[in-house]
Scaffold this active site. Sequence first.
Site, mmCIF file in Angstrom:
data_model
loop_
_atom_site.group_PDB
_atom_site.id
_atom_site.type_symbol
_atom_site.label_atom_id
_atom_site.label_comp_id
_atom_site.label_asym_id
_atom_site.label_seq_id
_atom_site.Cartn_x
_atom_site.Cartn_y
_atom_site.Cartn_z
ATOM 1 N N THR A 1 -3.964 -7.857 10.764
ATOM 2 C CA THR A 1 -4.487 -6.879 10.103
ATOM 3 C C THR A 1 -3.959 -5.349 10.593
ATOM 4 O O THR A 1 -3.560 -4.493 10.047
ATOM 5 C CB THR A 1 -5.965 -6.730 9.678
ATOM 6 O OG1 THR A 1 -6.251 -7.916 8.989
ATOM 7 C CG2 THR A 1 -6.377 -5.678 8.896
ATOM 8 N N LYS B 1 0.645 -1.188 -0.079
ATOM 9 C CA LYS B 1 -0.092 0.260 0.013
ATOM 10 C C LYS B 1 0.968 1.263 0.027
ATOM 11 O O LYS B 1 2.246 1.075 0.357
ATOM 12 C CB LYS B 1 -0.768 -0.163 1.350
ATOM 13 C CG LYS B 1 -2.042 -1.086 1.204
ATOM 14 C CD LYS B 1 -2.776 -1.002 2.477
ATOM 15 C CE LYS B 1 -3.735 -2.161 2.459
ATOM 16 N NZ LYS B 1 -4.500 -2.197 3.597
ATOM 17 N N ASN C 1 -1.521 -0.278 7.202
ATOM 18 C CA ASN C 1 -0.809 -1.376 7.580
ATOM 19 C C ASN C 1 0.158 -2.020 6.467
ATOM 20 O O ASN C 1 0.224 -3.285 6.499
ATOM 21 C CB ASN C 1 -1.647 -2.429 8.135
ATOM 22 C CG ASN C 1 -2.904 -2.795 6.885
ATOM 23 O OD1 ASN C 1 -2.671 -2.122 5.981
ATOM 24 N ND2 ASN C 1 -3.747 -3.804 7.154
ATOM 25 N N HIS D 1 -1.835 -5.262 1.591
ATOM 26 C CA HIS D 1 -2.872 -5.941 1.356
ATOM 27 C C HIS D 1 -2.457 -7.340 0.792
ATOM 28 O O HIS D 1 -1.826 -7.623 -0.050
ATOM 29 C CB HIS D 1 -4.127 -5.395 0.511
ATOM 30 C CG HIS D 1 -4.999 -6.257 0.064
ATOM 31 N ND1 HIS D 1 -6.140 -6.509 0.866
ATOM 32 C CD2 HIS D 1 -5.413 -6.979 -1.131
ATOM 33 C CE1 HIS D 1 -7.058 -7.350 0.405
ATOM 34 N NE2 HIS D 1 -6.332 -7.715 -1.005
ATOM 35 N N PHE E 1 -15.506 3.057 7.501
ATOM 36 C CA PHE E 1 -14.292 3.407 7.016
ATOM 37 C C PHE E 1 -14.143 3.085 5.339
ATOM 38 O O PHE E 1 -12.976 3.385 4.872
ATOM 39 C CB PHE E 1 -12.968 2.476 7.649
ATOM 40 C CG PHE E 1 -13.233 1.108 7.717
ATOM 41 C CD1 PHE E 1 -12.546 0.335 6.615
ATOM 42 C CD2 PHE E 1 -13.854 0.245 8.420
ATOM 43 C CE1 PHE E 1 -12.659 -0.961 6.631
ATOM 44 C CE2 PHE E 1 -14.029 -0.996 8.348
ATOM 45 C CZ PHE E 1 -13.330 -1.644 7.224
ATOM 46 N N TYR F 1 -12.199 -2.915 -2.735
ATOM 47 C CA TYR F 1 -12.569 -3.108 -1.588
ATOM 48 C C TYR F 1 -14.249 -3.160 -1.447
ATOM 49 O O TYR F 1 -14.706 -2.789 -0.352
ATOM 50 C CB TYR F 1 -12.077 -1.818 -0.859
ATOM 51 C CG TYR F 1 -10.567 -2.165 -0.148
ATOM 52 C CD1 TYR F 1 -10.445 -3.262 0.550
ATOM 53 C CD2 TYR F 1 -9.625 -1.162 -0.433
ATOM 54 C CE1 TYR F 1 -8.738 -3.495 0.912
ATOM 55 C CE2 TYR F 1 -8.223 -1.317 0.052
ATOM 56 C CZ TYR F 1 -7.934 -2.455 0.655
ATOM 57 O OH TYR F 1 -6.694 -2.496 1.041
ATOM 58 N N ARG G 1 3.939 -6.328 9.612
ATOM 59 C CA ARG G 1 3.220 -4.981 9.907
ATOM 60 C C ARG G 1 3.721 -4.545 11.240
ATOM 61 O O ARG G 1 3.526 -3.478 11.914
ATOM 62 C CB ARG G 1 1.758 -5.363 10.069
ATOM 63 C CG ARG G 1 1.095 -5.551 8.601
ATOM 64 C CD ARG G 1 -0.297 -5.892 8.670
ATOM 65 N NE ARG G 1 -0.965 -5.793 7.286
ATOM 66 C CZ ARG G 1 -1.834 -6.828 6.946
ATOM 67 N NH1 ARG G 1 -2.061 -7.834 7.489
ATOM 68 N NH2 ARG G 1 -2.384 -6.524 5.688
HETATM 69 P P1 CMP Z 1 -6.729 -4.987 4.199
HETATM 70 O O1 CMP Z 1 -5.955 -6.016 4.603
HETATM 71 O O2 CMP Z 1 -6.268 -4.483 3.225
HETATM 72 O O3 CMP Z 1 -8.418 -5.407 4.213
HETATM 73 C C1 CMP Z 1 -9.070 -4.434 4.293
HETATM 74 C C2 CMP Z 1 -8.644 -3.039 5.028
HETATM 75 O O4 CMP Z 1 -9.322 -2.262 5.566
HETATM 76 C C3 CMP Z 1 -7.454 -3.449 5.814
HETATM 77 O O5 CMP Z 1 -6.405 -4.173 5.344
HETATM 78 C C4 CMP Z 1 -7.237 -2.197 6.738
HETATM 79 O O6 CMP Z 1 -6.347 -1.374 6.053
HETATM 80 C C5 CMP Z 1 -8.494 -1.490 6.627
HETATM 81 N N1 CMP Z 1 -9.377 -1.697 7.781
HETATM 82 C C6 CMP Z 1 -9.901 -2.624 8.433
HETATM 83 N N2 CMP Z 1 -10.722 -2.331 9.408
HETATM 84 C C7 CMP Z 1 -10.613 -1.156 9.600
HETATM 85 C C8 CMP Z 1 -11.114 -0.066 10.540
HETATM 86 N N3 CMP Z 1 -11.880 -0.566 11.212
HETATM 87 N N4 CMP Z 1 -10.679 1.129 10.466
HETATM 88 C C9 CMP Z 1 -10.137 1.606 9.310
HETATM 89 N N5 CMP Z 1 -9.453 0.759 8.550
HETATM 90 C C10 CMP Z 1 -9.861 -0.551 8.503
#
Ligand code: CMP
Length: 217
Positions: free
Chosen positions: A87, A4, A108, A111, A53, A45, A98
């Site tokens: 995550t 990312k 983070n 993905h 979010f 997404y 991470r």
């Molecule tokens: P990723 O593995 O890319 O999958 C979905 C993404 O949503 C996750 O990593 C985070 O970057 C983001 N994410 C998930 N939950 C939240 C949350 N509660 N607030 C903000 N970002 C979130």
Amino acid sequence: MIIKPDGTVRRHVSAIVLKTLLDQGLRVKAFKEMSVPRSLAEKHYAVHKERPFFQWLVDFLTSAPVIVMILEGEDAIEKIRNALGKTFVQDADPTSLRGKYGIWKGVNIAHASDAPETAKNEIALWTSEGGLEVSSDAQALASQYIEHYIKSDIDMTMKIRKTVVDAIESNNTSEGTIDILTELLGKDSNGINQSDIRTLAKVIHDFILEEISNKNK
Ligand code: CMP
């Protein structure tokens, strides 16, 4: 998988992510650094589109370039997800990618597809709408990237993380944080536009504001 914007603009961090995966014997079938169109981020997404979010997540993925890859190998999904850690950065094992290089919560660094079916759909999406292509050069491109950036030895993670966590904890909503984050994120950002770095810093600042607001609800 996608490195990312918060990983890609920090060249040393993205090189370490790549090296960790290649050291596990994963093969790179496609490799592309690109800016993500909003429509593609929204589709990527789409499963989260009802979540509060979602718009922020799309802002985040489109803020600055990402590195998108197709990786192949035995138990590839499990290997990648184990290497990344949980995550949310604060829940990730401190020895995971991470845990070591993530900024905070969903900021983070990467993905990764969570199952073969998801991988199939994500590969189809990024191939048709992101111009991602399987190529015999991909492995060499990834190796060159690692060789080029692994040396830089600049890692601002702890400073960036502290800036974010301190702002949340002290309810600091000042836009001055955007300047600080822009400077820290830009220290190892060879080839990335300054305006993209600032856009990423603004998105991280939006995350800080959201966390402060949630905390005080
Ligand atoms: P990723 O593995 O890319 O999958 C979905 C993404 O949503 C996750 O990593 C985070 O970057 C983001 N994410 C998930 N939950 C939240 C949350 N509660 N607030 C903000 N970002 C979130």
